[in-house]
Design a protein around this motif. Sequence first.
Motif, PDB file in Angstrom:
ATOM      1  N   ASN A 171       0.840  -1.197   0.000  1.00  0.00           N
ATOM      2  CA  ASN A 171       0.000   0.000   0.000  1.00  0.00           C
ATOM      3  C   ASN A 171       0.884   1.259   0.000  1.00  0.00           C
ATOM      4  N   ALA A 213       0.194   4.436   0.329  1.00  0.00           N
ATOM      5  CA  ALA A 213      -0.058   5.397   1.404  1.00  0.00           C
ATOM      6  C   ALA A 213       0.603   4.913   2.698  1.00  0.00           C
ATOM      7  N   ASP A 214       0.467   3.619   2.961  1.00  0.00           N
ATOM      8  CA  ASP A 214       1.065   3.060   4.160  1.00  0.00           C
ATOM      9  C   ASP A 214       2.587   3.149   4.114  1.00  0.00           C
ATOM     10  N   GLU A 257       4.378   5.359   2.502  1.00  0.00           N
ATOM     11  CA  GLU A 257       4.776   6.751   2.686  1.00  0.00           C
ATOM     12  C   GLU A 257       4.642   7.148   4.166  1.00  0.00           C
ATOM     13  N   LEU A 258       3.533   6.692   4.774  1.00  0.00           N
ATOM     14  CA  LEU A 258       3.301   6.988   6.199  1.00  0.00           C
ATOM     15  C   LEU A 258       4.405   6.408   7.061  1.00  0.00           C
ATOM     16  N   MET A 306       7.451   8.373   6.688  1.00  0.00           N
ATOM     17  CA  MET A 306       7.249   9.646   7.399  1.00  0.00           C
ATOM     18  C   MET A 306       7.389   9.428   8.908  1.00  0.00           C
ATOM     19  N   LYS A 347      -0.089  -1.889  13.235  1.00  0.00           N
ATOM     20  CA  LYS A 347      -0.002  -0.465  12.879  1.00  0.00           C
ATOM     21  C   LYS A 347      -1.186   0.276  13.478  1.00  0.00           C
ATOM     22  N   VAL A 367      -3.960   3.242  14.055  1.00  0.00           N
ATOM     23  CA  VAL A 367      -4.624   4.216  13.181  1.00  0.00           C
ATOM     24  C   VAL A 367      -4.112   5.621  13.516  1.00  0.00           C
ATOM     25  N   TYR A 412      -1.756   8.415  14.036  1.00  0.00           N
ATOM     26  CA  TYR A 412      -0.405   8.629  13.535  1.00  0.00           C
ATOM     27  C   TYR A 412       0.604   8.883  14.663  1.00  0.00           C
ATOM     28  N   ARG A 463      -8.880  -0.374   8.073  1.00  0.00           N
ATOM     29  CA  ARG A 463      -8.012   0.445   8.925  1.00  0.00           C
ATOM     30  C   ARG A 463      -6.965   1.203   8.106  1.00  0.00           C
ATOM     31  N   ARG A 501      -5.717   5.097   8.549  1.00  0.00           N
ATOM     32  CA  ARG A 501      -4.351   5.439   8.937  1.00  0.00           C
ATOM     33  C   ARG A 501      -3.828   6.531   8.013  1.00  0.00           C
ATOM     34  N   ALA A 502      -4.132   6.410   6.718  1.00  0.00           N
ATOM     35  CA  ALA A 502      -3.684   7.409   5.753  1.00  0.00           C
ATOM     36  C   ALA A 502      -4.325   8.762   6.052  1.00  0.00           C
ATOM     37  N   ASP A 518      -5.516   9.900   8.880  1.00  0.00           N
ATOM     38  CA  ASP A 518      -4.980  10.456  10.111  1.00  0.00           C
ATOM     39  C   ASP A 518      -3.540  10.930   9.918  1.00  0.00           C
ATOM     40  N   GLY A 519      -2.728  10.065   9.303  1.00  0.00           N
ATOM     41  CA  GLY A 519      -1.304  10.370   9.147  1.00  0.00           C
ATOM     42  C   GLY A 519      -1.059  11.586   8.283  1.00  0.00           C
ATOM     43  N   PHE A 520      -1.739  11.651   7.134  1.00  0.00           N
ATOM     44  CA  PHE A 520      -1.488  12.780   6.233  1.00  0.00           C
ATOM     45  C   PHE A 520      -2.107  14.068   6.755  1.00  0.00           C
ATOM     46  N   ARG A 556      -8.854  14.174  11.988  1.00  0.00           N
ATOM     47  CA  ARG A 556      -8.085  13.173  12.734  1.00  0.00           C
ATOM     48  C   ARG A 556      -8.954  12.501  13.808  1.00  0.00           C
TER      49      ARG A 556
END
Lengths: 147, 525
Positions: A13, A15-16, A18-19, A22, A119, A121, A123, B318, B322-323, B325-327, B351
């Motif tokens: 994924n 997005a995952d 990149e997260l 980050m 992981k 949710v 961040y 989920r 996560r995306a 919230d994180g971004f 968030r």
Amino acid sequence: MRTEQIILLVEDNDADAELTAMAFADAHIGNALVRVCDGQEALDYLFAQGRYAHRQVDDIPAVVLLDLNMPRISGIEVLKAIRADERIKHLPVIILTSSNEDRDRLAAYDNYANSYVQKPVDYDQFVIASRQLGLYWLLLNEPPPRR
Amino acid sequence: MAQEVPAEDAAFLATLSTRPREKKWALGIIAISALCFILAAPYAKLPLPKVWAFIPIYESALVTNDLITAALLFGQFKILGSRSLCVLACGYLFTACIAVVHALTFPGLFAPAGLLGAGPQTTAWLYMFWHGGFPLFVIAYAFLKSENGSWRASDKRPLNAAVCAAATILLVALFAVVASLGREALPAIMQGNHYTPVMSGIVGSVWLLSLISVVMLYLRRPHSVLDLWLGVVMCAWLFDIALSAVLNAGRFDLGFYAGRIYGLVAASGVLLVLLLENGRLYARLAEAHQSEHRKSSELAAVNKELEAFSYSVSHDLRAPLRAIDGFSKALLNRLGPHSDNSERHYLDRIRTAAQRMGALIDDLINLSRITRAPLRAEQVDMTKMSRDILAELADAEPARKVTCSVGEGLVVNADPHLLAVLLRNLLGNAWKYTSRNAEAMIELGVNRVDGTQVFYVKDNGVGFDMTHAKNLFTPFHRLHTDAEFPGTGIGLATVHRVVCRHSGSIRAEAEPARGATFHFALEKS
């Protein structure tokens, strides 16, 4: 710090991925993070085959962050392949996944995963988890001796 | 004719109600038998050649059929426990045994005067005992058979099949002794191979017994399949006696032979129907088994699908959260110090929503896990478990002052993992809903109600209005807004499911501003 050693992130994924990058950056983990997109690419990388044929097999990552649910070759298959190979069987593998199902955890430990992290949710929690993972696996933990 | 046969018994011949088609068949067979009888009757006295072999062949066929019928009926008696079935089985055993004795004493068959010390009257008298005895068994059967078709209810004392069978054999032995040794005391009904005038009176009463049995069978409604065919058999029995002992003149005439053919039909009737019906029931059983099998595999498939679904929910739903919230967090970090406050506010909202949905998914997964997980009950120290949970809650909010009282020595037989989930939810709720109290109190104890342990968790928190409590235990149903008290509305649904898995019960008692009490039992009351 063994900064020359890279972290291999196996994550399908975007997005995952990149997260995670980050979060590791926010956690001030300086090691290079190499991302591969699925199980097949992970095997290619680790065994220096396919598009990674130019690599040396004994140039092993410091740690592998392995997702479980991936197309084609699952995380558990990758883990099995790592543990079955004399050259890289001691490689620390951390399962980093969304799942907290009993059967996934069991499958991971049955195949000798070093660690299993869900992981979060949130961040902020993810950054905390990344920092702890980095501290432990890259600083505190002593890897097996090189052959 | 309305009849109520309990579904579990409906599969047996003795309890199956008759179908119209079967009734037609039975009536048809009786009509044909009657027609043959009418055609044969005028020639009953016609002498025919003496075929000695006819008698042993005929009687061994009779014995075999009757013994098998008796065995099948005893088998049904064993399952249904009905006294009337036992009596009928004994009836068939009776005819089988007495037919053996009858054949052995038949003059000129095995010995000139017959075996077993028989005299010239012995065989004829045994025939009378035989043909008078069986209708008596049938009358007893019809009499004992219950009115409403429900078999077990009417039978107060069960019969022992072995004892009944032994008594029947003893009865046959007694008749044999009377007919052979006591023959002098009995009036003479045979002269050579021909009947004496006394015969007509005796055979008349024997025939009457058969008639009474037919009438009895007809009167005792409702008719089961067994009753119907037994009726047909008794009609054939009537023709048998009429031809071979009333209308004919003696042994080896047309009536003698024709009557015995009726006798064989009579002996085979119930057996044939029992066997046919058994075959049909077996086929139905196989079919039912197959459909059961199909259903259970369908159920397994649905369960598997459900599991896959919940796995997918836990994993795939989920990731986007996560995306989000994180971004959002990344955006927040990039907002300079000059940014508009509303920008921060919106990102915070995003968030919070993402994290709340994450919590909802987690709770839903836990709820489904509680339904799926195998139940492993053991003795659990509930006092210790509750104190540990309350200590955890206190650790998380050290500033709060809560007086907790947990009863001593609370032990319950339950799955420890599920019990912990239940207590964590109930005590957690009590903790949460007393958060505005300066003097918060949480109490856990037990009451004994009719020998059942009924535990309670009581608090002095905000409580709720019982009029809104109808859906208290359904998922997502909340009595407070998220701003007042945060929560997903799955906690009590989870508690309810834990209670259900232990076959227990739960109820709530509350009043606004005066606290709430949850009473629960983890066993059937």
